[in-house]
Design a protein around this motif. Structure first.
Motif, mmCIF file in Angstrom:
data_model
loop_
_atom_site.group_PDB
_atom_site.id
_atom_site.type_symbol
_atom_site.label_atom_id
_atom_site.label_comp_id
_atom_site.label_asym_id
_atom_site.label_seq_id
_atom_site.Cartn_x
_atom_site.Cartn_y
_atom_site.Cartn_z
ATOM 1 N N VAL A 128 1.314 -9.575 -5.996
ATOM 2 C CA VAL A 128 0.981 -10.701 -5.123
ATOM 3 C C VAL A 128 0.123 -10.237 -3.955
ATOM 4 N N PHE A 129 0.485 -9.089 -3.353
ATOM 5 C CA PHE A 129 -0.301 -8.571 -2.229
ATOM 6 C C PHE A 129 -1.760 -8.356 -2.624
ATOM 7 N N SER A 130 -1.958 -7.784 -3.803
ATOM 8 C CA SER A 130 -3.313 -7.424 -4.219
ATOM 9 C C SER A 130 -4.064 -8.579 -4.866
ATOM 10 N N ALA A 248 -0.690 5.666 11.502
ATOM 11 C CA ALA A 248 0.249 4.757 10.837
ATOM 12 C C ALA A 248 1.689 5.113 11.181
ATOM 13 N N GLU A 249 2.014 6.380 11.118
ATOM 14 C CA GLU A 249 3.371 6.826 11.436
ATOM 15 C C GLU A 249 3.751 6.459 12.862
ATOM 16 N N HIS A 283 -1.706 -0.592 4.497
ATOM 17 C CA HIS A 283 -0.873 -0.295 3.335
ATOM 18 C C HIS A 283 0.220 0.718 3.673
ATOM 19 N N THR A 284 -0.128 1.726 4.446
ATOM 20 C CA THR A 284 0.859 2.740 4.817
ATOM 21 C C THR A 284 1.959 2.146 5.680
ATOM 22 N N VAL A 285 1.596 1.300 6.621
ATOM 23 C CA VAL A 285 2.595 0.707 7.511
ATOM 24 C C VAL A 285 3.569 -0.176 6.737
#
Length: 329
Positions: A128-130, A248-249, A283-285
């Motif tokens: 769904v996200f993509s 992101a971290e 995407h990482t978050v």
């Protein structure tokens, strides 16, 4: 208001239901309606004679009853609801429903009936996200969901990077929360440049890097203060500036430290541009944060379609922040 039609896909699982209060909160803030969608598994196509029409109708009735129960809870909060039951593959039907009903926000949990796994998302959520090309709110089940009686966010962290996209997100969040008892934290993380090599960097190189970071820090400090002053109008806005090697971290770690209810960010950041449906930072978050993340999709439909099909698209417009603090395309 940024959202008018919010889609809440439910598969009858307790995990998926943890997105309900978040959908209610955003719908009330936006004055939006909520579409409750359930995708029913179609009868087996192995042998059409094996399909039991009575069993199919019973399952349909159970789903309808379930959605009616959820709908009653939502309408009690003053939100209009539309019910829909469709057949087919969940992700495909969700994406198709978005296109047919002008959905502009999808609220979904990272996992559903399949349960929590070692992967960052369940297969349906990932598709769904993509594939939907819409803004979405992803909720990580069992970690930081709103309580049933709590349908308002008190503290929101907005990821800023100096780009018009992040300013556009900040404007929308401020507009959503206008008049509410909420604190908006504008966070910008200055990245320390990487200098990969076998030997340690020299003293001169270290000094050059420090000077570069300091220049960015001073510019970002003035920038955040300016944006915060533009957005302050009946709400509390607090700028925060940090320096880190892993941006992101630092974003999701700071959100946890601040005890925020929600992280808001653009699908694309300054560095990754718009070559993907969601950028690397976003995407990482959403993969690593235990907090709900509201992702604003800012690409035009034609470009999103091009990204999904591998075609080419010529960008003709960009986002800019107006002098009065509003964003325009």
């Amino acid at each position: 208001m940024p959202f008018k039609h919010i889609l809440l896909p439910l598969d009858s699982s307790a995990l998926a239901e943890q997105a309900i209060t978040h959908a209610i909160s955003l719908a009330r803030q936006c004055g939006a309606d909520i579409h409750l969608l359930h995708v029913q598994k179609p009868p087996s196509h192995v042998d059409e004679h094996c399909a039991d029409p009575v069993d199919w109708r019973l399952r349909r009735a159970e789903i309808r009853s379930y959605l009616n129960g959820v709908s009653e809870k939502i309408t009690a909060q003053g939100v209009d609801v539309t019910l829909a039951i469709v057949e087919g593959r969940p992700a495909e039907q969700i994406v198709e429903y978005c296109e047919k009903n002008s959905i502009d926000l999808v609220v979904i949990t990272a996992y559903g009936k399949g349960g929590i796994s070692r992967f960052d998302f369940g297969s349906t959520a990932q598709k769904v996200f993509s594939g939907a090309g819409r803004s979405f709110l992803v909720v990580r089940p069992g970690e930081a969901s709103l309580a049933e009686e709590k349908t308002a966010y008190k503290r929101i962290l907005v990821s800023m990077d100096g780009s018009p996209r992040s300013e556009w997100v900040a404007c929308h969040v401020a507009s959503l929360m206008r008049g509410q008892e909420v604190e908006i934290i504008l966070l910008q993380v200055i990245a320390v440049p990487e200098m990969p090599r076998r030997m340690p960097i020299t003293r001169e190189e270290h000094a050059t890097r420090e000077k570069f970071v300091e220049c960015n820090r001073r510019a970002a400090e003035a920038y955040l203060e300016e944006i915060a002053n533009q957005l302050k109008n009946g709400i509390k806005v607090r700028p925060r500036l940090l320096i880190a090697q892993n941006v992101a971290e630092r974003i999701y770690a700071t959100a946890a430290e601040e005890g925020v209810d929600l992280i808001a960010m653009s699908a694309h950041d300054w560095h990754t541009g718009a070559q993907q449906v969601t950028g690397t930072l976003c995407h990482t978050v959403i993969c690593q944060s235990n907090l709900p993340v509201l992702v604003f999709q800012d690409l035009p439909d034609a470009q999103l379609q091009s990204l999904r099909t591998g075609g080419e698209f010529c960008q003709q417009s960009h986002l800019a922040l107006a002098q009065d603090g509003s964003a325009h395309s």
